[in-house]
Structures are given as structure tokens and as C-alpha cells.
Design an enzyme around this catalytic site. Structure first.
Site, mmCIF file in Angstrom:
data_model
loop_
_atom_site.group_PDB
_atom_site.id
_atom_site.type_symbol
_atom_site.label_atom_id
_atom_site.label_comp_id
_atom_site.label_asym_id
_atom_site.label_seq_id
_atom_site.Cartn_x
_atom_site.Cartn_y
_atom_site.Cartn_z
ATOM 1 N N ARG A 150 8.963 -6.681 -14.162
ATOM 2 C CA ARG A 150 7.996 -5.800 -13.362
ATOM 3 C C ARG A 150 6.853 -5.416 -14.044
ATOM 4 O O ARG A 150 7.036 -4.676 -14.984
ATOM 5 C CB ARG A 150 9.022 -4.952 -12.459
ATOM 6 C CG ARG A 150 10.080 -5.486 -11.372
ATOM 7 C CD ARG A 150 10.651 -4.471 -10.614
ATOM 8 N NE ARG A 150 9.682 -4.035 -9.681
ATOM 9 C CZ ARG A 150 9.752 -2.902 -8.867
ATOM 10 N NH1 ARG A 150 11.098 -2.272 -9.098
ATOM 11 N NH2 ARG A 150 9.229 -2.798 -8.078
ATOM 12 N N ASN A 201 2.297 5.296 -8.431
ATOM 13 C CA ASN A 201 3.462 5.263 -7.757
ATOM 14 C C ASN A 201 3.418 4.409 -6.476
ATOM 15 O O ASN A 201 2.476 3.783 -6.234
ATOM 16 C CB ASN A 201 3.645 6.789 -7.364
ATOM 17 C CG ASN A 201 5.101 7.044 -6.777
ATOM 18 O OD1 ASN A 201 6.093 6.524 -7.411
ATOM 19 N ND2 ASN A 201 5.574 7.306 -5.759
ATOM 20 N N LYS A 202 4.568 4.358 -5.819
ATOM 21 C CA LYS A 202 4.844 3.370 -4.612
ATOM 22 C C LYS A 202 3.448 3.443 -3.738
ATOM 23 O O LYS A 202 2.800 4.636 -3.323
ATOM 24 C CB LYS A 202 6.029 3.905 -3.938
ATOM 25 C CG LYS A 202 6.599 2.884 -2.864
ATOM 26 C CD LYS A 202 6.674 1.392 -3.196
ATOM 27 C CE LYS A 202 7.415 1.137 -4.218
ATOM 28 N NZ LYS A 202 7.170 -0.256 -4.962
ATOM 29 N N ARG A 235 16.182 -0.828 -9.214
ATOM 30 C CA ARG A 235 14.752 -0.424 -9.151
ATOM 31 C C ARG A 235 14.595 1.209 -9.612
ATOM 32 O O ARG A 235 15.640 1.951 -9.799
ATOM 33 C CB ARG A 235 14.166 -0.825 -7.630
ATOM 34 C CG ARG A 235 14.931 -0.863 -6.561
ATOM 35 C CD ARG A 235 15.529 0.503 -6.176
ATOM 36 N NE ARG A 235 14.451 1.507 -5.916
ATOM 37 C CZ ARG A 235 14.404 2.880 -5.977
ATOM 38 N NH1 ARG A 235 15.551 3.618 -6.288
ATOM 39 N NH2 ARG A 235 13.118 3.611 -5.937
ATOM 40 N N GLY A 236 13.213 1.506 -9.444
ATOM 41 C CA GLY A 236 13.046 2.676 -9.932
ATOM 42 C C GLY A 236 12.811 2.742 -11.411
ATOM 43 O O GLY A 236 13.681 1.967 -12.102
ATOM 44 N N ASP A 288 5.496 5.831 -11.429
ATOM 45 C CA ASP A 288 5.884 4.662 -12.463
ATOM 46 C C ASP A 288 5.087 4.498 -13.920
ATOM 47 O O ASP A 288 5.566 3.854 -14.890
ATOM 48 C CB ASP A 288 6.109 3.189 -11.665
ATOM 49 C CG ASP A 288 6.762 3.364 -10.456
ATOM 50 O OD1 ASP A 288 6.901 3.748 -9.629
ATOM 51 O OD2 ASP A 288 7.690 2.524 -10.924
ATOM 52 N N GLN A 312 12.225 1.930 0.795
ATOM 53 C CA GLN A 312 13.257 2.915 -0.266
ATOM 54 C C GLN A 312 13.242 4.233 0.224
ATOM 55 O O GLN A 312 14.420 4.825 0.059
ATOM 56 C CB GLN A 312 12.522 2.743 -1.432
ATOM 57 C CG GLN A 312 12.324 1.693 -2.307
ATOM 58 C CD GLN A 312 11.326 1.106 -2.050
ATOM 59 O OE1 GLN A 312 10.642 0.923 -1.123
ATOM 60 N NE2 GLN A 312 10.836 0.066 -3.237
#
Ligand code: MRU
Length: 366
Positions: free
Chosen positions: A92, A256-257, A55-56, A246, A205
Site C-alpha cells: 500500500r 487521510n482517507k 488496514r489503518g 496516513d 470504514q
């Protein structure tokens, strides 16, 4: 990065395997187990991205690039390539690096006769990985310069308190990381730093991966619940926030997250600089308004209703934290508007989070 005396990247080609497989670190098991996995097919790569073995944003792109290699090994024709592109692209939806990496592979092999594609694809996938390492290292250097400016304004000898969200470390990339690259470098050059690590529910995370990375590297850090950031900032305990992204739009909005936006709001209210570190492969030049134009991944509700962890006897278990029957929503990312971002830190240097700032840095028309 070093782990147990060995230099690791998050993805590598198994050179002794004539079938051309790759190795990755199974990030679902960290911080409790360090295990590697072999990916042999395009389907393996798609599944590893989907289930977050890897991931990332940058690492997803690198894995997809090797997924294309495996697909070409099985069918080097245009139809084979197109089918693999479709499958991998769908794994994703939010991180644009995925599409960027697939497009890079298309550009590298699309014009070649099928018989020449496989070798070219492996070469380009390896190059993308090497480039990511160099890019993240440059982000680290540029971020470190900013850190030094902030340190210079603090009383001599006091430590720099940095808050970060999710994991934008070497595990999210091929090596170094984006937001964590300047943190590693600051520590390595003797700058006294301390990192507040947001746990980053639901998949944690921060608590599992960022804390693991910092711990291995000997960097002072404290894991805090996601809602602690505002409190810390109100009490002068955060000198700067730094996160990854992202997808960054042409006007500097960053996706982002989930939870990043709330940190940016709190930072604005408390005059704490809020930096976003990114490779240029994260910029989606085709869109401007992040809120309207970025697809937000929604994942399984069980990631919210359940938690995984280690028990006292060392076994890994999953427990349910919500009442039976309570529905849960699981939005993976949020958009932080450019106006809340102090600066973008890229491999080319730093710029304002604005259409003008990005266009100037990357020599593009606004
Ligand atoms: O869902 P994840 O773990 O893939 O999300 C990762 C992040 O949000 C990172 O901050 C982002 O990919 C930037 S990493 C260099």
C-alpha cells in the site's frame, strides 16, 4: 479493547505455535462477522495488507513487521530481508507507517549475524506493537484535554458533538486508535459525547468499523452519509472534527482517507476546529508539500461500483450500484493542507500544523 468479555488487540503472536504465526481480525467481514485469521508467511502478511484484511496506518506497519519475521525464518540473509522489504513496501503506497515499521525492523536486525536475526526480529515486532498501544493511549490523553477545553465553553450539561471520518479507532492500530482514543476516554470518564460517523465510501470504514467500535463501547453515535458533514456544521451540530492520518508532512499537511479534505474545508467555513490525531510514526520528515509529494493509492473500481452488505436473511452479498459499463475511479486518500488543520494531536502533545509547530514539539530543525 474489550469484545465479548475478552481483551483484544488487532494483532498478536500465537505463542503456542512453534512456527511463530500471528493472529489478526479479518476486518473485511466486520461489522457482520467477527472472525480471526492466522498469518503464517510473509506472503500472507503482504496479501492481508493488500486486500485490507488489516488496514489503518499503524496496523499495516505492525503486520509488515511480522512479515519481516516470517521472511527471516525462511531466509535470514540480507537478500531475504531485502526481498521481503520490497514486497511488503509495495503493498500500500500512501501510509508511511509501513515504511517506518520496515525501517525499524532493518535497524533492529540489519547489523546482526543471520543466525541471530529471527529472535531479534520477533522481539522488535512485539515491541513495535506495545509501543503503538502506549503511543495511542498518550494521544488519547492529549486529545481528551482538548475536548475538555471545548466542553468548558459549552453550556453546562450539553453534549460534545464530534465528527470523524473513516476509521482511526483500535481496529486501525494495535489498540485504542488515534482519533478515536480521546473519544473512548471521554466517554469512559463520563463526558457526554455524541459522534457523527461519516460512512466513508467506497469501503465504508466509518459505517462498518467506526460504528461497530462505538456501538460495542456504548458511545452515542449516528452514521451519516459522507456529504452530510457540511450541513451539520452549518447548523451548529458539530463542535469539533477529529480524524487520523496516513502521512503527515514536515510542514503539517495531512493525507487521510478520501473525503477528509472536504470536511476540513467545511470546518474552516463554519469555524469548527479540525484536529488530526497521529502517532509520530506517521510523520514523513522527508517531505513538505503533501499535494505534490504523497503518492495517492488508487484501488479497484469495483469498490466504487459495488457494495457489500447483509440481507434480511443474514447472508452477506455484494451488489452493483452503477450501470453496466460505467467506469469508476477510486482514489483512496486526499491531502488536507496544514492551513485547514487547527492542531495536530500526537503522543508528545499538541502542536500547530506547521513546520515550526512540528519541529518544536519533536526537537528538530525546521
Ligand atoms: O484505507 P484504510 O482503511 O487503511 O485507511 C485508514 C485511514 O484513512 C485512517 O484514517 C488512517 O490510517 C489513520 S488510522 C490511525
Amino acid at each position: 479493547m474489550n469484545y465479548q468479555g475478552k481483551r483484544w488487540r488487532t494483532i498478536w503472536r500465537n505463542l503456542d505455535d512453534a512456527a511463530g504465526s500471528i493472529g489478526v481480525i479479518d476486518q473485511r467481514l466486520l461489522p457482520h462477522e467477527f472472525k480471526t485469521l492466522t498469518l503464517r508467511t510473509m506472503g500472507d502478511c503482504a496479501e492481508a495488507i493488500r486486500n485490507m484484511t488489516v488496514r489503518g496506518a499503524p496496523l499495516i506497519g505492525a503486520t509488515a513487521a511480522y512479515g519481516i519475521c516470517f521472511a527471516l525464518r525462511d531466509d535470514p540473509g540480507d537478500a531475504g530481508f531485502a526481498a521481503a522489504y520490497r514486497v511488503l513496501h509495495k503493498t500500500r503506497p500512501t501510509a508511511i507507517n509501513l515504511k517506518w515499521a520496515l525501517d525499524q525492523m532493518q535497524a533492529a536486525v540489519g547489523q546482526l549475524p543471520p543466525a541471530k536475526r529471527l529472535e531479534a526480529a520477533y522481539a522488535r515486532a512485539a515491541e513495535l506493537c506495545d509501543e503503538d498501544v502506549a503511543v495511542c493511549e498518550a494521544i488519547g490523553r492529549n486529545g481528551l484535554a482538548l475536548f475538555r477545553e471545548i466542553v468548558a465553553k459549552k453550556p453546562a450539561g450539553s453534549r460534545l458533538n464530534i465528527l470523524t471520518h473513516c476509521n482511526a479507532g483500535w481496529l486501525a492500530c494495535v489498540d485504542w486508535g488515534t482519533a478515536l482514543a480521546p473519544i473512548f476516554m471521554a466517554h469512559d470518564t463520563g463526558l457526554p459525547i455524541h459522534v457523527w460517523v461519516d460512512e466513508t465510501r467506497p469501503r465504508n470504514q466509518g459505517a462498518s468499523l467506526t460504528a461497530w467500535e462505538l456501538n460495542r463501547h456504548g458511545i452515542p453515535h449516528t452514521v451519516v452519509v459522507d456529504n452530510a458533514g457540511g450541513h451539520l456544521m452549518q447548523h451548529g451540530l458539530v463542535d469539533l472534527c477529529i480524524v487520523g492520518t496516513d502521512r503527515t508532512t514536515a510542514q503539517g499537511d495531512v493525507c487521510n482517507k478520501i473525503g477528509t479534505y472536504l470536511k476540513a474545508l467545511a470546518a474552516k467555513d463554519n469555524q469548527v476546529p479540525f484536529y488530526v490525531a497521529l502517532p509520530s510514526s506517521t510523520i514523513d520528515w522527508t517531505i513538505r508539500d503533501g499535494l505534490k509529494e504523497i503518492p495517492i493509492e488508487e484501488r479497484s473500481p469495483t469498490e466504487v461500483t459495488h457494495l457489500r452488505g447483509k440481507t434480511a436473511d443474514g447472508s452477506l452479498v455484494e451488489i452493483q450500484v452503477t450501470p453496466d459499463g460505467s467506469p469508476a475511479g477510486n482514489y483512496g486518500f486526499d491531502v488536507t493542507p496544514a492551513r485547514l488543520v487547527t492542531a495536530l494531536i500526537t503522543e508528545k502533545g499538541c502542536c500547530a500544523a506547521s513546520a515550526e509547530g512540528l519541529a518544536r514539539l519533536f526537537h528538530r530543525e525546521v
